[in-house]
Design a protein around this motif. Structure first.
Motif, PDB file in Angstrom:
ATOM      1  N   PRO A  65       0.775  -1.400  -0.107  1.00  0.00           N
ATOM      2  CA  PRO A  65      -0.049  -0.052  -0.004  1.00  0.00           C
ATOM      3  C   PRO A  65       0.770   1.295  -0.079  1.00  0.00           C
ATOM      4  CG  PRO A  65       0.018  -1.052   2.304  1.00  0.00           C
ATOM      5  CD  PRO A  65       0.626  -2.009   1.230  1.00  0.00           C
ATOM      6  N   ALA A  66       0.151   2.210  -0.524  1.00  0.00           N
ATOM      7  CA  ALA A  66       0.968   3.625  -0.463  1.00  0.00           C
ATOM      8  C   ALA A  66       1.058   4.233   0.858  1.00  0.00           C
ATOM      9  CB  ALA A  66       0.122   4.687  -1.359  1.00  0.00           C
ATOM     10  N   ALA A  67       2.284   4.691   1.047  1.00  0.00           N
ATOM     11  CA  ALA A  67       2.482   5.444   2.396  1.00  0.00           C
ATOM     12  C   ALA A  67       3.012   6.919   1.965  1.00  0.00           C
ATOM     13  CB  ALA A  67       3.566   4.748   3.176  1.00  0.00           C
ATOM     14  N   VAL A  68       2.803   7.797   2.937  1.00  0.00           N
ATOM     15  CA  VAL A  68       3.354   9.155   2.517  1.00  0.00           C
ATOM     16  C   VAL A  68       4.717   9.394   2.800  1.00  0.00           C
ATOM     17  CG1 VAL A  68       2.841  11.540   3.065  1.00  0.00           C
ATOM     18  CG2 VAL A  68       1.045  10.231   2.841  1.00  0.00           C
ATOM     19  N   GLY A  69       5.546   9.837   2.122  1.00  0.00           N
ATOM     20  CA  GLY A  69       7.074  10.070   2.189  1.00  0.00           C
ATOM     21  C   GLY A  69       7.328  11.444   2.078  1.00  0.00           C
ATOM     22  N   SER A  70       8.474  11.717   1.967  1.00  0.00           N
ATOM     23  CA  SER A  70       8.975  13.132   1.706  1.00  0.00           C
ATOM     24  C   SER A  70       8.783  13.791   0.355  1.00  0.00           C
ATOM     25  CB  SER A  70      10.437  13.322   2.427  1.00  0.00           C
ATOM     26  OG  SER A  70      11.428  12.593   1.595  1.00  0.00           O
ATOM     27  N   GLY A  71       8.732  12.816  -0.462  1.00  0.00           N
ATOM     28  CA  GLY A  71       8.534  13.182  -1.895  1.00  0.00           C
ATOM     29  C   GLY A  71       7.198  12.780  -2.525  1.00  0.00           C
ATOM     30  N   GLY A  72       6.349  12.402  -1.642  1.00  0.00           N
ATOM     31  CA  GLY A  72       5.078  12.118  -2.238  1.00  0.00           C
ATOM     32  C   GLY A  72       4.681  10.654  -1.556  1.00  0.00           C
ATOM     33  N   PHE A  73       4.251  10.074  -2.619  1.00  0.00           N
ATOM     34  CA  PHE A  73       3.604   8.490  -1.929  1.00  0.00           C
ATOM     35  C   PHE A  73       4.811   7.667  -2.152  1.00  0.00           C
ATOM     36  CE2 PHE A  73      -0.814  10.631  -2.519  1.00  0.00           C
ATOM     37  CZ  PHE A  73      -1.247  10.155  -1.331  1.00  0.00           C
ATOM     38  N   VAL A  74       5.061   6.809  -1.387  1.00  0.00           N
ATOM     39  CA  VAL A  74       5.859   5.607  -1.642  1.00  0.00           C
ATOM     40  C   VAL A  74       5.391   4.283  -1.313  1.00  0.00           C
ATOM     41  CG1 VAL A  74       8.248   4.823  -0.592  1.00  0.00           C
ATOM     42  CG2 VAL A  74       7.784   7.143  -0.618  1.00  0.00           C
ATOM     43  N   ARG A  75       5.716   3.531  -2.123  1.00  0.00           N
ATOM     44  CA  ARG A  75       5.196   1.981  -1.998  1.00  0.00           C
ATOM     45  C   ARG A  75       6.549   0.792  -2.141  1.00  0.00           C
ATOM     46  NH1 ARG A  75      -0.157   1.665  -3.600  1.00  0.00           N
ATOM     47  NH2 ARG A  75      -0.926   3.417  -4.880  1.00  0.00           N
ATOM     48  N   GLU A  76       6.373  -0.033  -1.383  1.00  0.00           N
ATOM     49  CA  GLU A  76       7.114  -1.094  -1.342  1.00  0.00           C
ATOM     50  C   GLU A  76       6.917  -2.126  -2.410  1.00  0.00           C
ATOM     51  OE1 GLU A  76       9.094  -4.445   1.502  1.00  0.00           O
ATOM     52  OE2 GLU A  76       7.144  -3.861   2.008  1.00  0.00           O
ATOM     53  N   TRP A  77       8.031  -2.498  -3.313  1.00  0.00           N
ATOM     54  CA  TRP A  77       7.835  -3.435  -4.442  1.00  0.00           C
ATOM     55  C   TRP A  77       8.977  -4.633  -3.912  1.00  0.00           C
ATOM     56  CZ3 TRP A  77       5.025  -2.646  -8.909  1.00  0.00           C
ATOM     57  CH2 TRP A  77       4.312  -1.523  -9.033  1.00  0.00           C
TER      58      TRP A  77
END
Length: 66
Positions: A41-53
């Motif tokens: 799932p998407a998480a909020v990071g410093s540069g926008g949304f981050v996802r683990e692949w």
């Protein structure tokens, strides 16, 4: 199948290839196993949304920005 307790990250060049593939069609394959990567799932990071692949075969992972 490896356990994902402590995933190992992909090398920088592998992550870059994955980032390009995801930006082109929203999907990516493992640069080591050629298996379709799973995405978290998407998480909020410093540069926008981050996802683990991650790869279900070799248990390597990468965090990629959307």
């Amino acid at each position: 199948m490896p356990v994902r307790d402590t995933p190992v990250t992909f090398a920088l060049d592998e992550s870059d290839r994955m980032r390009v593939a995801v930006s082109e069609d929203g999907l990516a394959e493992c640069p080591r196993c050629d298996r379709r990567l799973l995405v978290g799932p998407a998480a909020v990071g410093s540069g926008g949304f981050v996802r683990e692949w991650w790869c279900p075969e070799c248990a390597r992972c990468a965090m990629l920005c959307d």
